[in-house]
Design a protein around this motif. Structure first.
Motif, short mmCIF file in Angstrom:
data_model
loop_
_atom_site.label_atom_id
_atom_site.label_comp_id
_atom_site.label_asym_id
_atom_site.label_seq_id
_atom_site.Cartn_x
_atom_site.Cartn_y
_atom_site.Cartn_z
N THR A 1 4.71 22.78 2.79
CA THR A 1 5.76 21.95 2.24
C THR A 1 5.47 21.62 0.79
O THR A 1 4.39 21.19 0.44
CB THR A 1 5.88 20.64 3.05
N VAL A 2 6.46 21.82 -0.06
CA VAL A 2 6.33 21.49 -1.48
C VAL A 2 7.26 20.32 -1.75
O VAL A 2 8.46 20.40 -1.48
CB VAL A 2 6.70 22.70 -2.37
N VAL A 3 6.70 19.25 -2.27
CA VAL A 3 7.49 18.07 -2.60
C VAL A 3 7.67 18.06 -4.12
O VAL A 3 6.69 18.08 -4.86
CB VAL A 3 6.78 16.78 -2.12
N PRO A 4 8.92 18.05 -4.59
CA PRO A 4 9.15 18.10 -6.03
C PRO A 4 8.66 16.83 -6.73
O PRO A 4 8.60 15.76 -6.13
CB PRO A 4 10.67 18.23 -6.15
N GLN B 1 18.46 11.73 2.84
CA GLN B 1 19.29 12.56 3.72
C GLN B 1 18.43 13.22 4.80
O GLN B 1 18.85 13.34 5.95
CB GLN B 1 20.04 13.63 2.92
N ALA B 2 17.22 13.63 4.45
CA ALA B 2 16.32 14.23 5.45
C ALA B 2 15.90 13.20 6.50
O ALA B 2 15.79 13.53 7.68
CB ALA B 2 15.08 14.82 4.75
N ILE B 3 15.71 11.95 6.08
CA ILE B 3 15.42 10.88 7.04
C ILE B 3 16.60 10.70 7.99
O ILE B 3 16.42 10.61 9.21
CB ILE B 3 15.08 9.56 6.31
N ILE B 4 17.80 10.68 7.44
CA ILE B 4 19.00 10.55 8.27
C ILE B 4 19.07 11.71 9.27
O ILE B 4 19.36 11.51 10.45
CB ILE B 4 20.28 10.48 7.40
N ASP B 5 18.76 12.94 8.79
CA ASP B 5 18.76 14.09 9.70
C ASP B 5 17.82 13.86 10.88
O ASP B 5 18.16 14.16 12.02
CB ASP B 5 18.33 15.37 8.96
N ASP C 1 13.00 13.67 -5.29
CA ASP C 1 14.45 13.53 -5.16
C ASP C 1 14.71 12.55 -4.02
O ASP C 1 14.77 12.94 -2.85
CB ASP C 1 15.09 14.89 -4.88
N THR C 2 14.84 11.27 -4.36
CA THR C 2 14.93 10.23 -3.33
C THR C 2 16.19 10.36 -2.48
O THR C 2 16.16 10.04 -1.29
CB THR C 2 14.87 8.82 -3.96
N GLU C 3 17.28 10.87 -3.05
CA GLU C 3 18.51 11.04 -2.26
C GLU C 3 18.34 12.16 -1.23
O GLU C 3 18.81 12.05 -0.11
CB GLU C 3 19.73 11.31 -3.15
N TYR D 1 21.07 0.12 9.45
CA TYR D 1 21.86 -0.61 8.47
C TYR D 1 21.60 -0.14 7.05
O TYR D 1 22.50 -0.14 6.21
CB TYR D 1 21.56 -2.11 8.55
N ASP D 2 20.36 0.24 6.74
CA ASP D 2 20.05 0.63 5.37
C ASP D 2 18.80 1.50 5.36
O ASP D 2 17.88 1.29 6.16
CB ASP D 2 19.82 -0.60 4.49
N ILE D 3 18.78 2.46 4.45
CA ILE D 3 17.61 3.30 4.20
C ILE D 3 17.43 3.36 2.70
O ILE D 3 18.36 3.70 1.98
CB ILE D 3 17.78 4.73 4.75
N SER D 4 16.23 3.03 2.24
CA SER D 4 15.94 3.19 0.82
C SER D 4 14.62 3.93 0.67
O SER D 4 13.72 3.80 1.50
CB SER D 4 15.88 1.83 0.11
N VAL D 5 14.54 4.75 -0.37
CA VAL D 5 13.34 5.53 -0.65
C VAL D 5 12.97 5.27 -2.10
O VAL D 5 13.79 5.47 -3.00
CB VAL D 5 13.57 7.03 -0.41
N SER D 6 11.73 4.83 -2.31
CA SER D 6 11.26 4.58 -3.68
C SER D 6 10.79 5.89 -4.30
O SER D 6 10.58 6.89 -3.60
CB SER D 6 10.13 3.55 -3.68
N GLU D 7 10.58 5.87 -5.62
CA GLU D 7 10.15 7.08 -6.32
C GLU D 7 8.77 7.55 -5.90
O GLU D 7 8.43 8.71 -6.09
CB GLU D 7 10.22 6.86 -7.82
N ASP D 8 7.97 6.64 -5.31
CA ASP D 8 6.65 7.05 -4.82
C ASP D 8 6.67 7.42 -3.33
O ASP D 8 5.63 7.60 -2.71
CB ASP D 8 5.58 6.00 -5.12
N GLY D 9 7.87 7.54 -2.76
CA GLY D 9 8.01 8.04 -1.40
C GLY D 9 7.97 7.00 -0.29
O GLY D 9 7.94 7.36 0.88
N ARG D 10 7.96 5.73 -0.64
CA ARG D 10 7.98 4.71 0.41
C ARG D 10 9.40 4.53 0.94
O ARG D 10 10.31 4.25 0.17
CB ARG D 10 7.41 3.40 -0.11
#
Length: 138
Positions: free
Chosen positions: A31-34, A44-48, A38-40, A69-78
Protein backbone atom coordinates in the motif's frame (compact mmCIF):
# COMPACT_ATOMS: atom_id res chain seq x y z
CA UNK A 1 -29.62 -4.63 51.18
CA UNK A 2 -31.31 -7.86 50.07
CA UNK A 3 -30.91 -8.88 46.43
CA UNK A 4 -34.17 -9.00 44.53
CA UNK A 5 -35.19 -12.24 42.85
CA UNK A 6 -37.28 -10.29 40.35
CA UNK A 7 -36.00 -10.48 36.77
CA UNK A 8 -34.46 -7.32 35.35
CA UNK A 9 -34.40 -6.03 31.79
CA UNK A 10 -30.90 -7.53 31.33
CA UNK A 11 -32.35 -11.00 32.03
CA UNK A 12 -34.51 -10.68 28.92
CA UNK A 13 -31.96 -9.07 26.62
CA UNK A 14 -29.76 -11.35 24.59
CA UNK A 15 -26.35 -10.24 23.45
CA UNK A 16 -26.12 -10.16 19.69
CA UNK A 17 -22.97 -10.85 17.75
CA UNK A 18 -21.98 -8.61 14.87
CA UNK A 19 -20.25 -10.52 12.09
CA UNK A 20 -16.91 -9.01 11.12
CA UNK A 21 -16.95 -8.39 7.37
CA UNK A 22 -14.26 -9.08 4.81
CA UNK A 23 -12.73 -5.63 4.80
CA UNK A 24 -12.25 -3.80 1.50
CA UNK A 25 -9.34 -1.55 2.44
CA UNK A 26 -6.97 -3.79 4.31
CA UNK A 27 -3.47 -2.39 4.71
CA UNK A 28 -0.77 -4.43 2.98
CA UNK A 29 2.97 -3.96 2.63
CA UNK A 30 2.32 -2.84 -0.97
CA UNK A 31 0.00 0.00 0.00
CA UNK A 32 1.29 3.43 -0.98
CA UNK A 33 -0.15 6.37 0.92
CA UNK A 34 0.27 9.69 -0.92
CA UNK A 35 1.97 12.61 0.76
CA UNK A 36 0.18 14.88 1.42
CA UNK A 37 -2.68 12.62 2.45
CA UNK A 38 -5.87 12.91 0.39
CA UNK A 39 -8.23 13.17 3.37
CA UNK A 40 -11.38 13.07 1.21
CA UNK A 41 -10.25 9.82 -0.45
CA UNK A 42 -9.45 8.33 2.97
CA UNK A 43 -12.86 9.42 4.26
CA UNK A 44 -14.55 7.72 1.28
CA UNK A 45 -12.52 4.55 1.90
CA UNK A 46 -13.67 4.58 5.55
CA UNK A 47 -17.28 4.90 4.36
CA UNK A 48 -16.69 1.95 2.00
CA UNK A 49 -15.55 -0.17 4.94
CA UNK A 50 -18.43 0.95 7.17
CA UNK A 51 -20.95 -0.09 4.53
CA UNK A 52 -19.69 -3.64 5.10
CA UNK A 53 -20.94 -3.59 8.72
CA UNK A 54 -24.60 -4.52 9.15
CA UNK A 55 -26.86 -4.05 12.12
CA UNK A 56 -27.67 -7.59 13.28
CA UNK A 57 -31.34 -6.77 13.85
CA UNK A 58 -31.92 -4.67 10.73
CA UNK A 59 -30.62 -5.96 7.38
CA UNK A 60 -29.09 -2.60 6.40
CA UNK A 61 -25.48 -1.44 6.70
CA UNK A 62 -24.78 1.02 9.49
CA UNK A 63 -23.81 3.87 7.16
CA UNK A 64 -27.02 3.76 5.11
CA UNK A 65 -28.98 3.20 8.31
CA UNK A 66 -27.78 6.62 9.44
CA UNK A 67 -25.85 5.49 12.51
CA UNK A 68 -22.72 7.37 11.39
CA UNK A 69 -23.20 11.07 12.10
CA UNK A 70 -19.78 12.39 11.11
CA UNK A 71 -16.39 11.26 9.83
CA UNK A 72 -13.36 13.53 9.79
CA UNK A 73 -9.80 12.75 8.77
CA UNK A 74 -6.90 14.99 9.72
CA UNK A 75 -3.87 15.57 7.49
CA UNK A 76 -1.83 13.23 9.70
CA UNK A 77 -4.35 10.42 9.18
CA UNK A 78 -6.30 10.54 12.44
CA UNK A 79 -9.91 9.54 11.82
CA UNK A 80 -12.66 10.66 14.17
CA UNK A 81 -16.07 9.04 13.82
CA UNK A 82 -19.20 10.21 15.58
CA UNK A 83 -21.89 7.54 15.68
CA UNK A 84 -24.99 6.43 17.49
CA UNK A 85 -26.99 3.24 17.88
CA UNK A 86 -30.65 2.61 17.21
CA UNK A 87 -31.35 2.60 20.97
CA UNK A 88 -29.35 3.11 24.18
CA UNK A 89 -30.05 -0.48 25.27
CA UNK A 90 -28.87 -1.89 21.93
CA UNK A 91 -27.40 -5.36 22.50
CA UNK A 92 -24.37 -4.55 20.31
CA UNK A 93 -23.47 -1.36 22.18
CA UNK A 94 -20.26 -2.96 23.43
CA UNK A 95 -19.09 -4.43 20.14
CA UNK A 96 -20.34 -2.27 17.26
CA UNK A 97 -18.27 0.86 18.04
CA UNK A 98 -15.15 -1.32 18.33
CA UNK A 99 -15.88 -2.86 14.95
CA UNK A 100 -16.35 0.60 13.42
CA UNK A 101 -13.01 1.68 14.90
CA UNK A 102 -11.31 -1.41 13.47
CA UNK A 103 -12.88 -0.95 10.03
CA UNK A 104 -11.73 2.67 9.87
CA UNK A 105 -8.28 1.81 11.20
CA UNK A 106 -7.68 -0.70 8.40
CA UNK A 107 -7.92 1.97 5.72
CA UNK A 108 -4.53 2.88 4.22
CA UNK A 109 -3.53 6.34 5.42
CA UNK A 110 -5.38 6.11 8.73
CA UNK A 111 -2.85 6.38 11.54
CA UNK A 112 -5.43 6.25 14.32
CA UNK A 113 -9.19 5.75 14.45
CA UNK A 114 -11.37 6.90 17.33
CA UNK A 115 -15.11 6.41 17.67
CA UNK A 116 -17.29 8.57 19.85
CA UNK A 117 -20.74 7.24 20.70
CA UNK A 118 -23.46 9.85 21.11
CA UNK A 119 -27.17 9.81 21.85
CA UNK A 120 -27.79 13.39 20.73
CA UNK A 121 -29.57 13.66 18.45
CA UNK A 122 -31.38 10.40 18.98
CA UNK A 123 -31.47 8.08 15.98
CA UNK A 124 -34.72 7.93 14.03
CA UNK A 125 -35.55 6.19 10.75
CA UNK A 126 -35.47 9.60 9.05
CA UNK A 127 -31.66 9.50 9.39
CA UNK A 128 -31.52 6.45 7.10
CA UNK A 129 -30.83 6.87 3.40
CA UNK A 130 -33.70 6.76 0.93
CA UNK A 131 -32.48 3.33 -0.26
CA UNK A 132 -32.44 2.01 3.31
CA UNK A 133 -35.96 3.28 4.00
CA UNK A 134 -37.12 1.71 0.73
CA UNK A 135 -35.52 -1.63 1.68
CA UNK A 136 -37.29 -1.46 5.05
CA UNK A 137 -40.57 -0.55 3.30
CA UNK A 138 -40.80 2.79 5.12
Amino acid sequence: MVASSEPTLRDFMTELHVEEPDWIHVTTHETVVPDPLDTEAVKQAIIDNLTQIHDPEIPINIYDLGLIYDISVSEDGRAAILMTLTAPNCPVAGSLPQLVEKGAGLVPGVSEAKVELTWTPAWTIERASEDARFALDM
